[in-house]
Design a protein around this motif. Structure first.
Motif, short mmCIF file in Angstrom:
data_model
loop_
_atom_site.label_atom_id
_atom_site.label_comp_id
_atom_site.label_asym_id
_atom_site.label_seq_id
_atom_site.Cartn_x
_atom_site.Cartn_y
_atom_site.Cartn_z
N VAL A 124 40.61 -12.10 79.21
CA VAL A 124 41.10 -11.83 80.61
C VAL A 124 40.31 -10.75 81.40
N THR A 125 40.21 -10.65 82.65
CA THR A 125 39.47 -9.94 83.65
C THR A 125 40.49 -8.77 84.00
N ALA A 126 40.09 -7.64 83.83
CA ALA A 126 41.07 -6.46 84.30
C ALA A 126 40.39 -5.88 85.36
N LEU A 127 40.78 -5.91 86.65
CA LEU A 127 40.28 -5.57 87.98
C LEU A 127 40.19 -4.00 88.08
N GLU A 128 38.86 -3.60 88.62
CA GLU A 128 38.76 -2.05 88.81
C GLU A 128 38.29 -1.96 90.39
N CYS A 129 39.04 -0.65 90.79
CA CYS A 129 38.96 -0.27 92.18
C CYS A 129 37.51 0.57 92.22
N ASP A 130 37.02 0.40 93.45
CA ASP A 130 35.97 1.60 93.71
C ASP A 130 36.22 2.19 95.06
N PHE A 131 36.04 3.52 95.21
CA PHE A 131 36.26 4.10 96.44
C PHE A 131 34.96 4.28 97.10
N HIS A 132 35.04 3.86 98.45
CA HIS A 132 33.81 3.96 99.30
C HIS A 132 34.02 5.19 100.40
N ILE A 133 33.14 6.01 100.01
CA ILE A 133 33.24 7.33 100.67
C ILE A 133 32.95 7.18 102.15
N MET A 134 31.83 6.41 102.37
CA MET A 134 31.49 6.28 103.76
C MET A 134 32.61 5.60 104.71
N GLY B 118 35.88 5.03 103.36
CA GLY B 118 37.09 5.59 103.04
C GLY B 118 38.26 4.51 102.75
N THR B 119 37.45 3.48 102.16
CA THR B 119 38.15 2.41 101.65
C THR B 119 38.17 2.09 100.19
N CYS B 120 39.05 1.07 99.75
CA CYS B 120 38.87 0.88 98.13
C CYS B 120 38.72 -0.65 98.28
N THR B 121 37.56 -1.23 97.41
CA THR B 121 37.57 -2.29 97.08
C THR B 121 37.36 -2.64 95.62
N SER B 122 37.60 -3.88 95.32
CA SER B 122 37.61 -4.37 93.92
C SER B 122 36.04 -4.95 93.42
N ASP B 123 35.30 -3.70 93.49
CA ASP B 123 33.72 -3.86 93.27
C ASP B 123 33.48 -4.46 91.79
N TYR B 124 34.10 -4.20 90.71
CA TYR B 124 33.70 -4.50 89.41
C TYR B 124 35.18 -4.57 88.72
N SER B 125 34.89 -5.21 87.60
CA SER B 125 35.78 -5.32 86.60
C SER B 125 35.59 -5.61 85.19
#
Length: 325
Positions: free
Chosen positions: A237-247, A249-256
């Protein structure tokens, strides 16, 4: 029709004398064959020797008589043994079985009828039983697990929401199918001195000697069972990981992360070996056989029949044997 074949004569000049020393008449089965002879037809002072080596399931005869009036006087008849029965064919192949199927029923003795067919060995036994399938493979190990975010929120490090991602459990292998049962064998051939179907045969003096009946065929071996399938690894299975974008100020699921599945389950069990086909019946041995309303009347004749053929494995029945049926 109505003739006489008489052996044991000598000629000196023009004088014929009957010294009763029978000449030997050799030949394949049947040595003599009478068909639809309505007037008394005679064989006298002859040593009749059937010389055939019987093939698979073949019956041998010294004399056959079909709807005829036949007279045998001071005639000796010798017949070779009947042929062995045909072996049954094996069942379908595969891997080595874990449990066997049952054996088939043995073949019957066969059927008697008019010449030229006379005795026909039977092949009416049943095939061996198809064996059971193997067992299911054992279940594999549990998959790995990892905590991750089910979705990305504005505040990545809030720690208020997460899920556990776990790889799938390994699958057990499918069982192998059972082997097919072997096919039945056919019965052995007979050895019969005088075979009469309809009409009448009168025998005076002489002798009739037959060989043994043919051994019944061996039932076909059951086929080995099919091989069980290997187990399969559990699904990843793929476990989602989140990444905080400083510029931004948002979170996206950039990698897993990939969470691997569990180890493969055990191999499925092999199918069982199929049962053996039924054995063939042994062939018969009769000094004479009368069927189809025929009458055979021996007088002062030595009847020396062989033994009935042994039945083939498994459970084949012994062939009948007697001076006559």
């Amino acid at each position: 029709n109505g003739i006489a074949i008489i052996g044991g004569w000598n000629v000196f000049g023009s004088t014929w004398t009957h010294d009763c020393k029978a000449p030997t008449i050799q030949g394949p089965s049947p040595v003599f064959s009478a068909k639809s002879l309505s007037s008394p037809t005679t064989l006298d002072t002859l040593d009749i020797v059937e010389t055939t080596t019987a093939g698979m399931g073949v019956s041998l005869y010294g004399i056959t008589s079909f709807d005829s009036t036949l007279v045998l006087s001071s005639v000796s008849v010798t017949v070779q043994p009947g042929g062995p029965g045909q072996n049954g064919s094996p069942g379908g192949t595969g891997g080595i079985g874990m449990e066997g199927g049952g054996n088939g029923a043995p073949t019957g003795h066969g059927a008697f009828g008019p010449p030229p067919g006379c005795f026909v060995p039977a092949s009416d036994g049943t095939s061996g039983a198809t064996a059971g399938s193997g067992s299911n493979g054992t279940i594999g190990g549990l998959g790995s697990w990892l905590r991750g975010d089910p979705w990305c929120t504005v505040n990545c490090d809030s720690g208020t929401s997460y899920v556990i991602y776990e790889g799938g459990t390994g699958f057990g292998g499918c069982p192998g199918p059972g082997g097919m049962g072997g096919l039945p064998a056919s019965g052995g051939g007979c050895s019969i001195g005088v075979y009469a179907w309809g009409g009448s045969v009168a025998i005076s003096g002489g002798s009739v000697k037959t060989g043994n009946g043919g051994v019944g065929g061996t039932g076909g071996n059951g086929g080995p069972g099919g091989l069980g399938a290997p187990g399969a690894q559990g699904l990843a299975v793929t476990a989602l990981e989140c990444d905080f974008h400083i510029m931004s100020g948002t979170c996206t699921s950039d990698y897993s992360n990939i969470v691997p599945g569990g180890a493969a389950g055990g191999k499925g069990g092999n199918g069982g070996v199929g049962g053996q086909g039924g054995g063939g019946a042994g062939g018969c041995s009769y000094a004479y056989y009368a069927g189809g309303g025929a009458t055979v009347t021996p007088s002062g004749t030595a009847l020396d029949n062989g033994s009935g053929g042994p039945g083939g494995p498994p459970n084949g029945v012994v062939g009948p044997s007697a001076g006559h049926n």
